[in-house]
Enzyme design. Structure first.
Site, PDB file in Angstrom:
ATOM      1  CB  THR A   1      34.894  46.105  38.933  1.00  0.00           C
ATOM      2  OG1 THR A   1      36.254  45.805  39.248  1.00  0.00           O
ATOM      3  CG2 THR A   1      34.572  47.496  39.444  1.00  0.00           C
TER       4      THR A   1
ATOM      5  CG  LEU B   1      32.442  48.912  35.306  1.00  0.00           C
ATOM      6  CD1 LEU B   1      31.199  48.534  36.108  1.00  0.00           C
ATOM      7  CD2 LEU B   1      33.229  49.986  36.041  1.00  0.00           C
ATOM      8  CG  ASP B   2      39.245  46.082  35.983  1.00  0.00           C
ATOM      9  OD1 ASP B   2      39.328  46.520  34.827  1.00  0.00           O
ATOM     10  OD2 ASP B   2      40.057  46.363  36.879  1.00  0.00           O
ATOM     11  CE  LYS B   3      35.450  36.598  34.911  1.00  0.00           C
ATOM     12  NZ  LYS B   3      35.412  36.202  36.321  1.00  0.00           N
TER      13      LYS B   3
END
Length: 327
Positions: free
Chosen positions: A123, A119-121
């Site tokens: 998110t 997951l993106d930072k």
């Protein structure tokens, strides 16, 4: 920001500590690590290579430490898989809610989780971690195909974006690759990797008649923001953020792909402005995941509620919610 961790409890499927293989005529001349990978499918080839180099593999009683060693017909290969040793990761205060499975374990190495996807930072939402190599391989294959092969895989996100599309649903099918100059960013680029995002408008905020009198800058008939339900057909880095920005609707709070929209926060009511400021990142949540259990084949469906920060933003935006969009 909270991540919901899915760790399948698969300890019953763990590899025995001792494995013996007899080389047949067709395998003669093959590399040791490749032959072992064909027989011991619950361990990855990289893990088997590490075991060979560590002296845990013997042929006819003779220890072999070279993964490229060529095997001969009728040889007996034994593999000793040591018990997992506790890992020593650096501590970090990350709030995790385990929604499936009760512990993390390893096979013949460190007791460490196997990250299946990212997951993106900043998110939030569901994230899958495998407890052994066989589970990791099966789950990784599902994420790689994203349901394009036969299977029940689904991956859904909730995205709060600036403005609102003029259609109830749509698809962004544009290739993504590294930005030519800013290498820490992604961009729409011809010749990049295929990327497909399906979206549907769930809610629109602002734009009602007379709204401009409620807070400065709002224009009747023009939504300030909206909530989109997105489903991924591929899993590229920053995919949703890049795709939604490319159609003119970047995520709220995304200063990387929507820096020109920062001033639009002034169009929001004060409560929503404060909630967005406290968010500290993009308003994106991995709310839904459907996977097939890598051993039993059982279909597992998971849902994750909005974490506190996003739930607060949602509540503030709901106060200016426009009429329900078409489904």
């Amino acid at each position: 920001m909270i991540a919901n961790l899915i760790t399948a409890n698969l300890t019953s499927a763990m590899t025995p500590t001792h494995k013996e293989i007899r080389i047949d005529d067709e395998e003669a001349g093959g590399r040791l690590d490749r032959v072992l990978a064909a027989h011991i499918t619950e361990l990855s080839r990289s893990r088997l290579k590490a075991l060979i180099e560590a002296g845990a593999v013997a042929i006819d009683g003779r220890t072999i430490r070279d993964p490229s060693h060529r095997v001969n017909s009728a040889e007996a290969v034994t593999v000793q898989v040591p018990e997992a040793a506790p890992a020593k990761p650096a501590a970090e205060a990350i709030p995790l809610n385990v929604v499936y499975g009760d512990s993390l374990s390893g096979i013949g190495g460190e007791q460490r989780p196997g990250i299946v996807h990212r997951l993106d930072k900043d998110t939030t939402g569901l994230m899958v971690v495998a407890k052994n190599d066989k589970a990791h391989k099966g789950l990784a294959a599902q994420f790689a195909s994203h349901g394009r092969d036969e299977g029940a895989f689904e991956r859904g996100y909730l995205a709060f974006v600036w403005g609102a599309p003029d259609r109830p649903r749509g698809t962004v099918d544009r290739p993504i690759d590294r930005h030519r100059i800013a290498r820490d960013r992604m961009a729409i680029r011809e010749g990049g990797r295929e990327a497909v995002t399906h979206w549907q408008v769930a809610e629109r905020y602002g734009g009602q008649k007379g709204e401009g009198r409620r807070f400065e800058g709002a224009r009747p008939g023009v939504p300030i923001a909206s909530l989109l339900a997105c489903q991924l057909e591929t899993g590229r880095t920053h995919q949703i953020r890049v795709h939604l920005a490319s159609i003119g609707h970047p995520l709220l709070g995304d200063d990387v792909y929507g820096p020109g929209f920062r001033t639009k926060s002034a169009l929001l009511p004060q409560g929503a402005q404060a909630a967005l400021a406290d968010l500290g990142g993009q308003a994106l949540h991995a709310y839904m995941l459907t996977i097939e259990h890598p051993f039993t084949g059982k279909i597992l469906r998971f849902r994750s509620e909005l974490p506190h920060e996003l739930a607060r933003l949602h509540a503030m935006l709901a106060a200016i919610r426009a009429d329900s969009s078409d489904k």
